[in-house]
Design an enzyme around this catalytic site. Structure first.
Site, PDB file in Angstrom:
ATOM      1  N   GLU A 100      67.191 -36.289  52.091  1.00  0.00           N
ATOM      2  CA  GLU A 100      65.880 -36.930  52.213  1.00  0.00           C
ATOM      3  C   GLU A 100      65.983 -38.238  52.996  1.00  0.00           C
ATOM      4  OE1 GLU A 100      62.919 -36.559  52.137  1.00  0.00           O
ATOM      5  OE2 GLU A 100      62.034 -35.884  50.266  1.00  0.00           O
ATOM      6  N   ASP A 101      64.882 -38.605  53.635  1.00  0.00           N
ATOM      7  CA  ASP A 101      64.867 -39.910  54.295  1.00  0.00           C
ATOM      8  C   ASP A 101      64.496 -41.007  53.296  1.00  0.00           C
ATOM      9  OD1 ASP A 101      62.360 -38.762  54.112  1.00  0.00           O
ATOM     10  OD2 ASP A 101      61.589 -39.634  55.959  1.00  0.00           O
ATOM     11  N   ASP A 104      60.172 -42.079  47.195  1.00  0.00           N
ATOM     12  CA  ASP A 104      59.136 -43.082  46.960  1.00  0.00           C
ATOM     13  C   ASP A 104      58.616 -42.885  45.527  1.00  0.00           C
ATOM     14  OD1 ASP A 104      57.094 -44.892  47.340  1.00  0.00           O
ATOM     15  OD2 ASP A 104      56.278 -43.975  49.130  1.00  0.00           O
ATOM     16  N   PHE A 153      56.503 -51.248  53.926  1.00  0.00           N
ATOM     17  CA  PHE A 153      56.120 -50.136  54.787  1.00  0.00           C
ATOM     18  C   PHE A 153      57.188 -49.946  55.862  1.00  0.00           C
ATOM     19  CE2 PHE A 153      52.056 -47.839  56.123  1.00  0.00           C
ATOM     20  CZ  PHE A 153      52.776 -46.842  56.772  1.00  0.00           C
ATOM     21  N   ARG A 166      59.072 -42.257  64.565  1.00  0.00           N
ATOM     22  CA  ARG A 166      60.224 -41.533  64.022  1.00  0.00           C
ATOM     23  C   ARG A 166      61.451 -41.682  64.913  1.00  0.00           C
ATOM     24  NH1 ARG A 166      58.360 -38.033  59.894  1.00  0.00           N
ATOM     25  NH2 ARG A 166      56.327 -37.084  60.224  1.00  0.00           N
TER      26      ARG A 166
HETATM   27  C1  PRP Z   1      57.913 -38.303  52.871  1.00  0.00           C
HETATM   28  C2  PRP Z   1      59.419 -38.344  52.683  1.00  0.00           C
HETATM   29  C3  PRP Z   1      59.629 -37.672  51.354  1.00  0.00           C
HETATM   30  C4  PRP Z   1      58.375 -38.031  50.600  1.00  0.00           C
HETATM   31  C5  PRP Z   1      58.672 -39.136  49.651  1.00  0.00           C
HETATM   32  O1  PRP Z   1      57.571 -37.084  53.426  1.00  0.00           O
HETATM   33  O2  PRP Z   1      60.097 -37.654  53.704  1.00  0.00           O
HETATM   34  O3  PRP Z   1      59.751 -36.284  51.460  1.00  0.00           O
HETATM   35  O4  PRP Z   1      57.396 -38.445  51.553  1.00  0.00           O
HETATM   36  O5  PRP Z   1      57.537 -39.483  48.926  1.00  0.00           O
HETATM   37  P1  PRP Z   1      57.404 -39.278  47.368  1.00  0.00           P
HETATM   38  O6  PRP Z   1      58.676 -39.712  46.714  1.00  0.00           O
HETATM   39  O7  PRP Z   1      56.239 -40.178  47.023  1.00  0.00           O
HETATM   40  O8  PRP Z   1      57.083 -37.835  47.098  1.00  0.00           O
HETATM   41  P2  PRP Z   1      56.182 -36.771  54.133  1.00  0.00           P
HETATM   42  O9  PRP Z   1      55.382 -35.880  53.219  1.00  0.00           O
HETATM   43  O10 PRP Z   1      55.529 -38.030  54.589  1.00  0.00           O
HETATM   44  O11 PRP Z   1      56.594 -35.868  55.357  1.00  0.00           O
HETATM   45  P3  PRP Z   1      57.534 -36.201  56.618  1.00  0.00           P
HETATM   46  O12 PRP Z   1      58.967 -36.103  56.155  1.00  0.00           O
HETATM   47  O13 PRP Z   1      57.187 -35.122  57.601  1.00  0.00           O
HETATM   48  O14 PRP Z   1      57.194 -37.584  57.129  1.00  0.00           O
END
Ligand code: PRP
Length: 180
Positions: A100-101, A104, A153, A166
């Site tokens: 994961e990146d 949150d 952010f 990105r």
């Molecule tokens: C982002 C990120 C995680 C998630 C974290 O993905 O990559 O998967 O949100 O948030 P959380 O802990 O509140 O669930 P996003 O849905 O924005 O998609 P992306 O990776 O395409 O940017």
């Protein structure tokens, strides 16, 4: 530095160094346990991190990608998780290392972990570049964390605002004037 960035939080060099450390730790842990992980990256944010961390892991491994989003109707769903792109391989008896990146609220991770276990995964561990515990709603702890951050952010190195930024090679804080 990009004009929309308030300040750089982690430079490309700092990220590369942390990837080396995490990769070494993961290699050692899995070797000790005699496990070979299947890396599962969640699109799209984790793409740069996947590309870097996988090259720092000295194990015979495979990787796959999936894309999920919160369920707003449609046919393919698990709970309220919508699968936009599923995995190509079987998970029966597999040790998954989710890439994961950012973690949150923890909602995505928690749902995806359950999903992968339901698909037969033997274990699901998690490596994330960034962890933002201040925002946590679901109690979940990643196994490997690159950096723990404050509630800011962040963009770059895979992380987006409206799909932009990105491609920045560093993690930065977005100027408030961009989203206010
Ligand atoms: C982002 C990120 C995680 C998630 C974290 O993905 O990559 O998967 O949100 O948030 P959380 O802990 O509140 O669930 P996003 O849905 O924005 O998609 P992306 O990776 O395409 O940017």
């Amino acid at each position: 530095m990009h004009q929309d960035v308030e300040r750089v939080l982690y430079s490309a060099e700092e990220i590369a160094q942390r990837c080396k450390e995490l990769g070494a730790q993961i290699t050692e842990d899995y070797k000790k346990r005699g496990e070979t992980p299947l890396l599962v990256a969640l699109l799209k944010g984790s793409v740069p991190f996947l590309a870097d961390i996988m090259r720092e892991i000295d194990l015979k491994l495979e990787f796959d990608c999936m894309d999920v989003s919160s369920y707003h109707g449609g046919t393919e769903s698990v709970g309220d998780l919508k699968i936009n792109k599923d995995l190509d391989c079987s998970l029966e008896g597999v040790s998954v290392l989710l890439v994961e990146d950012i973690v949150d609220t923890g909602r995505t991770l928690s749902k995806v972990k359950s999903l992968l276990k339901n698909k037969g995964a033997k274990e699901v561990k998690v490596v994330t570049l960034l962890d933002k515990p201040a925002r946590r709603v679901v109690e979940i702890k990643p196994d490997y964390v690159g950096f723990t951050i404050e509630n800011e952010f962040v963009i770059g190195y895979g992380l987006d605002y409206k799909q932009w930024y990105r491609n920045l090679p560093y993690v930065g804080i977005l100027k408030a004037s961009v989203y206010e």
